[in-house]
Design an enzyme around this catalytic site. Structure first.
Site, PDB file in Angstrom:
ATOM      1  N   HIS A 165      -7.690  -5.668  -0.515  1.00 48.68           N
ATOM      2  CA  HIS A 165      -6.479  -4.859  -0.508  1.00 48.68           C
ATOM      3  C   HIS A 165      -5.290  -5.750  -0.170  1.00 48.68           C
ATOM      4  O   HIS A 165      -5.256  -6.369   0.889  1.00 48.68           O
ATOM      5  CB  HIS A 165      -6.645  -3.764   0.554  1.00 48.68           C
ATOM      6  CG  HIS A 165      -5.578  -2.727   0.552  1.00 48.68           C
ATOM      7  ND1 HIS A 165      -5.136  -2.098  -0.581  1.00 48.68           N
ATOM      8  CD2 HIS A 165      -4.866  -2.185   1.578  1.00 48.68           C
ATOM      9  CE1 HIS A 165      -4.209  -1.218  -0.265  1.00 48.68           C
ATOM     10  NE2 HIS A 165      -4.013  -1.252   1.037  1.00 48.68           N
ATOM     11  N   SER A 186       0.842  -1.193   0.000  1.00 49.48           N
ATOM     12  CA  SER A 186       0.000   0.000   0.000  1.00 49.48           C
ATOM     13  C   SER A 186       0.887   1.257   0.000  1.00 49.48           C
ATOM     14  O   SER A 186       1.682   1.434  -0.911  1.00 49.48           O
ATOM     15  CB  SER A 186      -0.953  -0.054   1.191  1.00 49.48           C
ATOM     16  OG  SER A 186      -2.031   0.823   1.008  1.00 49.48           O
ATOM     17  N   ASP A 224      -8.977  -4.010  -5.841  1.00 49.27           N
ATOM     18  CA  ASP A 224      -8.441  -3.294  -4.682  1.00 49.27           C
ATOM     19  C   ASP A 224      -9.216  -1.991  -4.449  1.00 49.27           C
ATOM     20  O   ASP A 224      -9.295  -1.147  -5.337  1.00 49.27           O
ATOM     21  CB  ASP A 224      -6.964  -2.983  -4.914  1.00 49.27           C
ATOM     22  CG  ASP A 224      -6.243  -2.540  -3.653  1.00 49.27           C
ATOM     23  OD1 ASP A 224      -6.824  -1.750  -2.880  1.00 49.27           O
ATOM     24  OD2 ASP A 224      -5.108  -2.985  -3.433  1.00 49.27           O
TER      25      ASP A 224
END
Length: 519
Positions: free
Chosen positions: A488, A240, A458
């Site tokens: 995610h 991320s 995502d």
């Protein structure tokens, strides 16, 4: 005030990696006729001509010992050890004041020539604690430990590394009652006043550190960490926001790039408003997929949820613990389970309860996201998230600019648009420190191939960002692996294809074909 702008729900770590590493095999890497991740020669650039750092930093010896607060580190045979590494407070003055970074490590099970080096992990946020996050998911990365020491850390301003707390629990809970989508001048004034107060609290708590918690600062910390750990190359797994950190590191230190995996990739071409728009699209896309999975028409299901939120704006729901579920907390409760397909049933139950007049389940989901425990104590990951983001982002949208953009945000997502649109104005409003850039520089000519993993479902870092990161890194540097999945983060989420491809790259240096797809 509940916020979910930026890239990952830190309190949802279990949702990110709970599936574990499927099989843990390195699968099929030996027969793929691709270049080695370590084969590309490094190319000199002006970025490589740096003044030598003081030996007191580069030759420091860190003392690995029992991890304070982790009972398992004291058990016989425990794998986890912790240490503190010194870094300059101000990287423009490397001979000046230093601060300590908290590190955690599990040594490689390999021996002799089998060990490659250290594999650094950043779990996102920004503001995620690597010291707290890595051990619970050590089994997810078990295959990688055969050839790497698994290492993570709390970046500056986070957790045990001079962690910043901008307000106390009482003030945090009071802020949750504010309207995050103001409809009147009074609500707007309260919203922006609270944002400014938060920034003042951060400045008071952080002091001189507030100006030195940017992604660039942390990237420089990473390269010093490489030297202190005794590695010639940096091997890294960024998740991320950790993908943006990885891209910035590669730009600054292309000659030191070893094997870098970027999973759930941030779009480096998006500014603060662009990120908010991307997330509005990503969460709406995930919500549509969730609604389809329950047999609902996405448009009708979205309208039903938007209607619920509209009712909550004026009439919060009661909960079993006596607190009220308002609109902002409800949105946060909806956001959390969208990070993982495994959590979708919890969303169904919470929405059904809310429609029946009980906000307890949505409030519990929001509390998990906001790191609120049963005693009413809140964690500080969201504080660090905001401090780091506002140190990076130069853009400071005004309330007037946010209002003008609201129709577009609402068009993108009737559920999340208003919140993300207003968040562009409130997030860094009247922030005490100027931001560094509109968008980060991640070009890395001469760096070794880096593996980027994008997930088509995502919500927080939409898939399109992975291709843009690959393009920005440069030809032959960014190699894209696509997973047609939900949630995610891809690695450890149930795809043998993803796990095998990543393992082959990290363990054997096998670079897959750019554009490979795992379904």
């Amino acid at each position: 005030m509940a916020r979910f702008l930026r890239w990952t729900a830190l309190a949802a770590a279990a949702a990110l990696l709970a599936a574990g590493c499927a099989g843990g095999s390195s699968g099929g890497g030996e027969d793929e006729k691709r270049p080695s991740a370590d084969a590309r020669p490094s190319v000199g650039s002006s970025r490589t001509a740096r003044a030598a750092l003081p030996a007191a930093l580069t030759r420091q010896k860190v003392d690995w010992g029992r991890c304070r607060g982790r009972a398992d580190s004291a058990a016989p045979g425990s794998e986890w050890r912790c240490a503190t590494m010194k870094v300059p407070l101000d990287w423009s003055k490397p001979d000046g004041k230093t601060i300590g970074l908290a590190l955690i490590r599990a040594r490689s099970r390999g021996s002799g020539g089998e060990r490659i080096g250290s594999l650094l992990f950043n779990f996102g946020g920004p503001g995620g604690s690597g010291v707290a996050t890595l051990p619970p998911y050590g089994s997810t990365f078990s295959a990688l430990r055969e050839r790497y020491d698994l290492v993570s850390w709390d970046p500056r301003g986070v957790g045990a590394s001079e962690g910043i707390r901008c307000r106390d629990d009482k003030d945090i809970q009071a802020a949750e009652s504010l309207d995050s989508t103001p409809d009147t001048a009074t609500e707007e004034e309260a919203y922006l006043s609270d944002a400014a107060a938060f920034g003042r609290g951060c400045a008071k708590a952080a002091g001189d550190l507030l100006a030195h918690v940017s992604t660039t600062d942390t990237a420089r910390d990473m390269d010093l960490m490489r030297q202190v750990l005794g590695d010639t190359k940096t091997h890294y797994f960024g998740i991320s926001y950790g993908t943006e950190l990885g891209g910035v590191y590669a730009h600054l230190f292309p000659e030191h790039v070893g094997r870098l995996v970027l999973d759930a990739v941030v779009d480096p071409t998006a500014d603060a408003v662009g990120h908010a728009e991307n997330q509005a699209r990503g969460f709406q896309r995930a919500l549509d997929d969730y609604l389809k999975s329950t047999g609902q028409d996405p448009e009708q299901g979205t309208a039903k949820i938007a209607d619920l939120l509209e009712r909550l704006d004026g009439d919060p729901l009661p909960t079993s613990e006596g607190r009220r579920l308002n609109q902002a907390l409800a949105v946060t409760g909806i956001v959390l389970p969208l990070y993982s397909e495994q959590s979708w049933p919890a969303l169904t139950s919470a929405l059904e309860s809310a429609e029946q007049g009980d906000g307890t389940e949505l409030l519990a989901l929001a509390d998990t996201y906001n790191e609120r425990d049963s005693s009413g104590h809140y964690g500080t990951a969201s504080h660090a998230q905001r401090v780091i983001s506002c140190s990076d982002d130069k853009q400071r949208p005004t309330a007037e600019e946010a209002r003008k953009r609201l129709p577009e945000f609402e068009r993108i997502s009737p559920v999340f648009g208003d919140f993300l649109g207003w968040d562009t104005a409130g997030w860094c409003h009247d922030w005490p420190v100027a931001g560094q850039y509109d968008t980060p520089e991640v070009s890395a000519p001469g760096a070794a191939p880096m593996l980027l993993v994008g997930n088509t479902g995502d919500p927080a870092t939409p898939y399109e960002g992975a291709r843009r990161m690959a393009d920005e890194l440069g030809e032959g540097v960014g190699v894209l692996l696509t997973w047609k999945g939900e949630g995610h983060v891809a690695y450890g989420s149930g795809s043998d294809c993803v796990d095998a491809t990543v393992n082959a790259y990290l363990l054997k240096g096998t670079v897959p074909q750019d554009g490979k797809v795992c379904s």
